[in-house]
Design a protein around this motif. Sequence first.
Motif, PDB file in Angstrom:
ATOM      1  N   ARG A 175      47.368  -1.020   3.603  1.00 44.99           N
ATOM      2  CA  ARG A 175      48.052   0.216   3.985  1.00 44.99           C
ATOM      3  C   ARG A 175      47.315   0.920   5.128  1.00 44.99           C
ATOM      4  NH1 ARG A 175      48.124   3.252  -1.455  1.00 44.99           N
ATOM      5  NH2 ARG A 175      48.917   4.976  -0.177  1.00 44.99           N
ATOM      6  N   HIS A 176      45.980   0.911   5.066  1.00 46.04           N
ATOM      7  CA  HIS A 176      45.212   1.497   6.167  1.00 46.04           C
ATOM      8  C   HIS A 176      45.555   0.812   7.492  1.00 46.04           C
ATOM      9  CE1 HIS A 176      42.532   4.385   4.286  1.00 46.04           C
ATOM     10  NE2 HIS A 176      42.163   3.519   3.361  1.00 46.04           N
ATOM     11  N   LEU A 177      45.627  -0.512   7.460  1.00 49.08           N
ATOM     12  CA  LEU A 177      45.851  -1.270   8.690  1.00 49.08           C
ATOM     13  C   LEU A 177      47.279  -1.113   9.203  1.00 49.08           C
ATOM     14  CD1 LEU A 177      43.915  -4.537   7.772  1.00 49.08           C
ATOM     15  CD2 LEU A 177      43.133  -2.661   9.220  1.00 49.08           C
ATOM     16  N   PRO A 199      50.843   6.734   3.610  1.00 47.99           N
ATOM     17  CA  PRO A 199      49.521   6.396   4.153  1.00 47.99           C
ATOM     18  C   PRO A 199      48.425   6.767   3.163  1.00 47.99           C
ATOM     19  CG  PRO A 199      50.836   7.586   5.776  1.00 47.99           C
ATOM     20  CD  PRO A 199      51.580   7.661   4.480  1.00 47.99           C
ATOM     21  N   ARG A 242      42.547   9.723   3.968  1.00 47.20           N
ATOM     22  CA  ARG A 242      41.477   9.427   4.908  1.00 47.20           C
ATOM     23  C   ARG A 242      40.121   9.621   4.233  1.00 47.20           C
ATOM     24  NH1 ARG A 242      43.961  12.705  10.151  1.00 47.20           N
ATOM     25  NH2 ARG A 242      45.855  11.446  10.313  1.00 47.20           N
ATOM     26  N   GLY A 295      42.327   2.434  11.810  1.00 52.68           N
ATOM     27  CA  GLY A 295      42.761   1.892  10.530  1.00 52.68           C
ATOM     28  C   GLY A 295      41.740   0.932   9.950  1.00 52.68           C
ATOM     29  N   TRP A 352      49.394   1.489   8.661  1.00 52.68           N
ATOM     30  CA  TRP A 352      49.717   2.840   9.103  1.00 52.68           C
ATOM     31  C   TRP A 352      48.897   3.266  10.319  1.00 52.68           C
ATOM     32  CZ3 TRP A 352      53.825   5.612   7.962  1.00 52.68           C
ATOM     33  CH2 TRP A 352      54.556   5.291   6.806  1.00 52.68           C
ATOM     34  N   GLN A 353      47.796   2.595  10.583  1.00 50.38           N
ATOM     35  CA  GLN A 353      46.983   2.916  11.761  1.00 50.38           C
ATOM     36  C   GLN A 353      46.482   1.598  12.353  1.00 50.38           C
ATOM     37  OE1 GLN A 353      46.489   6.374  12.566  1.00 50.38           O
ATOM     38  NE2 GLN A 353      46.007   5.478  14.547  1.00 50.38           N
ATOM     39  N   PRO A 354      47.352   0.876  13.094  1.00 51.48           N
ATOM     40  CA  PRO A 354      47.025  -0.482  13.542  1.00 51.48           C
ATOM     41  C   PRO A 354      46.105  -0.503  14.769  1.00 51.48           C
ATOM     42  CG  PRO A 354      49.180   0.126  14.347  1.00 51.48           C
ATOM     43  CD  PRO A 354      48.722   1.273  13.480  1.00 51.48           C
ATOM     44  N   THR A 383      51.080  -2.457  17.417  1.00 49.99           N
ATOM     45  CA  THR A 383      51.814  -1.279  16.967  1.00 49.99           C
ATOM     46  C   THR A 383      53.249  -1.636  16.600  1.00 49.99           C
ATOM     47  OG1 THR A 383      50.457   0.105  18.408  1.00 49.99           O
ATOM     48  CG2 THR A 383      52.509   1.052  17.592  1.00 49.99           C
ATOM     49  N   ARG A 424      38.803   3.013   8.624  1.00 46.59           N
ATOM     50  CA  ARG A 424      39.101   3.699   7.363  1.00 46.59           C
ATOM     51  C   ARG A 424      39.022   2.742   6.177  1.00 46.59           C
ATOM     52  NH1 ARG A 424      44.173   7.113   9.949  1.00 46.59           N
ATOM     53  NH2 ARG A 424      42.934   8.894  10.688  1.00 46.59           N
TER      54      ARG A 424
END
Length: 447
Positions: free
Chosen positions: A49-51, A127, A130, A59, A53-55, A100, A62
């Motif tokens: 999910r980290h990767l 997401p 953090r 990400g 939502w923030q590629p 993205t 995090r």
Amino acid sequence: MSEVAAVLARGAAYALGEPLPLRVRAWDGSEAGPQDGPALVLHNQRALRHLLWQPDELGLVRAWVTGDLEISGDLYEALDRIAGLLWERDEDPSRFSALTRAATLLRTPGAVSTLGRTLALAGRLRPPPRPAEEVVRRRGRAHTRGRDRAAISHHYDVGNDFYALVLGPSMVYSCAYWDSAEPSPDASLEKAQSDKLDLICRKLAIEPGQRLLDVGCGWGSMALHAAMDYGAEVVGVTISEEQAALARERVSNWGMSKQVEIRVQDYRDVTDGPYDAISSIGMAEHVGADQYRAYAAHLHTLLRPGGRLLNHQIARRPLRDEESYRINAFIDRYVFPDGELAPVGSTVSLLEAAGFEVRDVEALREHYAVTLRAWVANLEANWSQAVRLVGEGRARVWRLYMAASALGFQRNTMGVNQILAVRTATDGTSGMPLVRTFGERAFSMAT
């Protein structure tokens, strides 16, 4: 039969147009990708999910900081293999755009039929939170006195004991000066740092009784070296309370209180010039592009005619399109909030615009790669104690940032330079020798 890793590898290949350079090992036990070298280990769905939502590097960081993602095998080799995908993507923005687009696709219900239920499910979830170590987005103008104090506190006020583990007895947090790019087993970090401080004192031509201002004095190592080995009268300024406390303690323990004064003071508030010399070692990266000319001009006013400035500063490589420059999200959110790097040519130009005559530029890029590896080795050797001091998340941030930075210097995406500049007299007198030489010191209180 689970195949999370295979689905991830196919998704990455789709986005990049080539196979993922690392092996992927997922929480269901599946693996895919190159058999040789390190592996990217996703311990749970939250890492994915980290990767998704923030590629980008944020990400990845995090997931790393929370411990949801690990590197199995050599950390440097793993970072080297993915450098072109994340750390150096500004040189090829099309690759980041592909990541993205792929991540956006994977977050839609239609991804079920093409890249697997696991990815679609992770993408539809909210997401993940953090990590606590991440700095929230700041409001207002950067590089005000208050905001700079907060930024410096985030990085430096994490505990002097932690920095002692990483830096070793020298307590110097900048590039050391090594005899070789591959130091012998008996070469010490402490000697390399002492050699760096000595090189700076020789470039500044410090003599007994001269006044030295050390801007961003850290834990006082430069101030002590200049006072003890060169007889200087030193004022060191920092806006880190914890640094100042330890620096004063070290000054007192070495019996140098009459020669060294440590202040908690912003460099903009120093008004008691003139000084014979100024050292700024690893501090100017915090100044910011909008403030840099004012920084240089203020230091110029604090020097006597013929006085020298040694500006030791990390630089980045120029971009093909400088307008596209952006601050690295990982460094900004986790390491140096509001820190900014500029090409060395820009720094030289700003120093000259402030009235300085630049007389010497020495690149020490390879030296910093060696230094950072030594710091990482210290952290890894004292890992349990480091975690007790600052928590596992902060320790993981420091390990990743130092290892990635070592590769940045090694791969020439970053550099570090010592710029020697002089405030020439009105008649053009510089006080500089005709021959570029920085001789051995002629004075030592320690001997």
